[in-house]
Design a protein around this motif. Structure first.
Motif, mmCIF file in Angstrom:
data_model
loop_
_atom_site.group_PDB
_atom_site.id
_atom_site.type_symbol
_atom_site.label_atom_id
_atom_site.label_comp_id
_atom_site.label_asym_id
_atom_site.label_seq_id
_atom_site.Cartn_x
_atom_site.Cartn_y
_atom_site.Cartn_z
ATOM 1 N N LEU A 20 -2.006 -7.389 -3.405
ATOM 2 C CA LEU A 20 -2.584 -6.953 -2.131
ATOM 3 C C LEU A 20 -3.705 -7.884 -1.693
ATOM 4 N N ARG A 21 -4.553 -8.282 -2.650
ATOM 5 C CA ARG A 21 -5.632 -9.215 -2.293
ATOM 6 C C ARG A 21 -5.059 -10.549 -1.807
ATOM 7 N N ALA A 22 -4.008 -11.042 -2.454
ATOM 8 C CA ALA A 22 -3.412 -12.312 -2.033
ATOM 9 C C ALA A 22 -2.862 -12.220 -0.618
ATOM 10 N N LEU A 23 -2.215 -11.089 -0.323
ATOM 11 C CA LEU A 23 -1.665 -10.926 1.025
ATOM 12 C C LEU A 23 -2.762 -10.815 2.065
ATOM 13 N N VAL A 24 -3.820 -10.087 1.749
ATOM 14 C CA VAL A 24 -4.918 -9.953 2.706
ATOM 15 C C VAL A 24 -5.614 -11.297 2.918
ATOM 16 N N ASP A 25 -5.796 -12.062 1.841
ATOM 17 C CA ASP A 25 -6.397 -13.396 1.986
ATOM 18 C C ASP A 25 -5.532 -14.301 2.847
ATOM 19 N N ARG A 26 -4.219 -14.198 2.631
ATOM 20 C CA ARG A 26 -3.336 -15.010 3.444
ATOM 21 C C ARG A 26 -3.407 -14.589 4.918
ATOM 22 N N ALA A 27 -3.454 -13.312 5.165
ATOM 23 C CA ALA A 27 -3.575 -12.829 6.551
ATOM 24 C C ALA A 27 -4.879 -13.300 7.176
ATOM 25 N N ARG A 28 -5.937 -13.301 6.383
ATOM 26 C CA ARG A 28 -7.221 -13.762 6.919
ATOM 27 C C ARG A 28 -7.170 -15.243 7.266
ATOM 28 N N GLY A 29 -6.555 -16.063 6.397
ATOM 29 C CA GLY A 29 -6.428 -17.488 6.707
ATOM 30 C C GLY A 29 -5.571 -17.735 7.932
ATOM 31 N N LEU B 68 0.822 -1.213 0.000
ATOM 32 C CA LEU B 68 0.000 0.000 0.000
ATOM 33 C C LEU B 68 0.853 1.257 0.000
ATOM 34 N N GLY B 69 2.078 1.152 0.527
ATOM 35 C CA GLY B 69 2.935 2.341 0.603
ATOM 36 C C GLY B 69 3.775 2.564 -0.625
ATOM 37 N N GLU B 70 3.648 1.754 -1.694
ATOM 38 C CA GLU B 70 4.429 1.954 -2.916
ATOM 39 C C GLU B 70 3.703 2.945 -3.826
ATOM 40 N N PRO C 110 11.443 6.131 -15.061
ATOM 41 C CA PRO C 110 11.052 7.331 -14.337
ATOM 42 C C PRO C 110 9.980 8.098 -15.072
ATOM 43 N N GLY C 111 9.136 8.688 -14.218
ATOM 44 C CA GLY C 111 8.089 9.511 -14.809
ATOM 45 C C GLY C 111 6.816 8.786 -15.057
ATOM 46 N N HIS C 112 6.813 7.463 -14.952
ATOM 47 C CA HIS C 112 5.597 6.671 -15.167
ATOM 48 C C HIS C 112 5.121 6.172 -13.821
ATOM 49 N N GLU C 113 4.123 6.750 -13.220
ATOM 50 C CA GLU C 113 3.606 6.367 -11.904
ATOM 51 C C GLU C 113 2.388 5.449 -12.062
ATOM 52 N N SER C 114 2.259 4.536 -11.110
ATOM 53 C CA SER C 114 1.101 3.633 -11.080
ATOM 54 C C SER C 114 0.706 3.379 -9.645
ATOM 55 N N GLY C 115 -0.517 2.899 -9.419
ATOM 56 C CA GLY C 115 -0.995 2.604 -8.071
ATOM 57 C C GLY C 115 -0.477 1.263 -7.569
ATOM 58 N N PRO C 116 -0.901 0.877 -6.339
ATOM 59 C CA PRO C 116 -0.467 -0.405 -5.778
ATOM 60 C C PRO C 116 -0.963 -1.573 -6.628
#
Length: 487
Positions: free
Chosen positions: A333-342, A249-251, A322-328
């Motif tokens: 992120l979904r895979a990590l959250v699913d793993r945390a939930r399990g 999320l912080g990238e 450089p110069g090309h920005e994108s979101g997370p």
């Protein structure tokens, strides 16, 4: 059917060699013991008015203690009745103090009393072991003995006909007589040669305390091991997974872009040394503490962190320069959250198992709800019959619950039963638990301390409970436990 009848007849006519030897030795030992006891009592009464009375009685009581030990060993060796040895006499300093201890020793007085009924029992045992077989031989050969003593023609009379059956009947009565006298000798030895009731109670309490301490220590060790190796490791994995999600999320832009102050070897947080160590203290280039390689969690196949000097490859959906920005990366992120939930679910389940092992939640409502809940999880169909007119003490409820749980577990693992029945009653200050099954039988309380039925019997003894097992080969098996409602 025929085999059972033959087996019963064989058991009825068999005699243990030890019982026969004890019966033969009983007469001389009984005579010597009775003479000793009578002499001690008579001489002690005569000398009681002199200064020699008390020393004589004290010395005689010490001898009676030794004779009681000899008889106790004979009963254990020949009759198979292990009688618990009483504790040794204390040895205080001073002659008068020692004499007072000997004169007040209940074990010595009981041993002296034991020698008096040993004479009639020894006489009866000798008659059963020697007299009855000789009588049987005389009756069976009566026609022969009469003709040897009175030569000449003699008509056959009814004693000649009845002699042989009578002799066989007397001979068949010998095993039963010996077994009955052996039971009387065992009961006499248990009652008079062992420790007195107060001493037995003290010893039982000491053993129960030792059992409770050992069990509590073992349970705490298991609890510590489960918390350390299971729940703690799962919580650490959960923390690392959430840290990874926080990193994602912080990238703000592609991982090829680095902030000022980096050396171009990869993006790192302020306060790191450029080696790729994240805020959770985990090496981002290697495998995290949960045993999962962060490179395997990146949906784009790119390593979440890389060693110094390693080129970084942009994944799909990320800017390549450089110069090309994108979101997370939302997929990652979904895979990590699913793993945390399990991992969270697994942690909660582990904590629930631990708390059930410490105190079953079903016991909050008493045995009336806990036992049916317990039997519902058994792989063998179990019929429950309850007669709980009073609620036992909490520690007794725990003992009954865990006893039922272990018996049902053993039933499912070892009995081969198809059906079972669990009955429990709490009436008149006593709690009784009985588990029956139609399995193969052969269960027994072994001698392995702390294991199986022997360990269960030890744990029940800690709360004044008794475990009984009736499990002949071929079944059925009936295991019953009886405890007081309150300690």
């Amino acid at each position: 059917m025929v085999r059972r009848v033959v087996t019963r007849w064989r058991r009825g006519l068999s005699v243990r060699g030890g019982e026969l030897a004890f019966a033969v030795l009983g007469l001389p030992l009984g005579v010597l013991g009775a003479v000793y006891a009578v002499a001690v009592l008579y001489a002690g009464a005569l000398l009681s008015l002199t200064v020699l009375g008390l020393p004589f009685v004290a010395a005689a009581l010490v001898g009676a203690r030794g004779i009681g030990g000899l008889h106790r060993r004979l009963v254990g060796r020949l009759l198979g009745e292990p009688v618990t040895a009483p504790p040794p006499l204390p040895r205080p300093s001073g002659v008068l103090a020692r004499g007072r201890v000997v004169l007040a020793d209940p074990v010595a007085w009981r041993a002296l009393l034991y020698l008096l009924p040993r004479l009639p029992l020894g006489l009866l045992g000798f008659l059963a072991a020697v007299g009855l077989p000789l009588s049987a031989v005389w009756l069976a050969g009566f026609p022969l003995w009469v003709r040897l003593l009175e030569p000449g023609p003699r008509p056959v009379d009814w004693p000649d006909v009845a002699g042989l059956p009578a002799g066989l009947a007397v001979l068949a009565a010998v095993p039963a007589a010996l077994r009955g006298l052996s039971r009387a000798n065992r009961a006499l030895a248990r009652g008079l040669l062992g420790p007195v009731r107060s001493q037995r109670r003290v010893r039982e309490l000491e053993n129960a305390r030792a059992t409770l301490l050992a069990e509590s220590t073992d349970r705490l060790r298991r609890l510590e091991r489960d918390l350390h190796d299971g729940t703690q490791a799962q919580l650490v994995a959960l923390a690392i997974t959430l840290s990874l999600a926080d990193d994602v999320l912080g990238e703000p832009d592609g991982s090829g872009t680095h902030e000022p102050g980096t050396d171009g070897s990869g993006t790192h947080e302020p306060g790191t040394d450029g080696s790729g160590t994240d805020r959770a203290g985990t090496d981002r280039a290697g495998t995290d503490r949960a045993g999962t390689d962060r490179a395997g969690t990146d949906g784009s196949g790119t390593d979440g962190g890389h060693a110094p000097g390693r080129a970084h490859t942009s994944g799909p959906g990320r800017a390549g320069g450089p110069g090309h920005e994108s979101g997370p990366d939302l997929g990652r992120l979904r895979a990590l959250v699913d793993r945390a939930r399990g991992q969270t679910d697994a942690t909660i389940a582990g904590l629930r198992r631990l708390t059930r092992g410490i105190h079953p939640v079903a016991l909050d409502a008493g045995l009336a709800e806990a036992l049916p809940t317990l039997t519902a999880t058994s792989p063998v169909p179990v019929t429950v019959r309850l007669d709980l007119r009073e609620r036992p003490q909490e520690v007794i409820e725990r003992a009954v619950y865990f006893c039922a749980a272990e018996l049902l577990t053993n039933l499912a693992k070892h009995s081969g039963a198809r059906t079972a029945e669990l009955s429990a009653s709490a009436v008149g200050g006593r709690v009784r638990l009985t588990v029956r099954d139609d399995g193969r039988g052969g269960a027994a309380i072994g001698h392995g301390a702390g294991t199986g039925l022997a360990g269960l019997a030890e744990r029940l003894a800690a709360v004044d409970g008794v475990l009984r097992v009736d499990s002949p080969p071929g079944g059925p098996t009936v295991v019953s436990a009886e405890l007081p409602s309150r300690l």
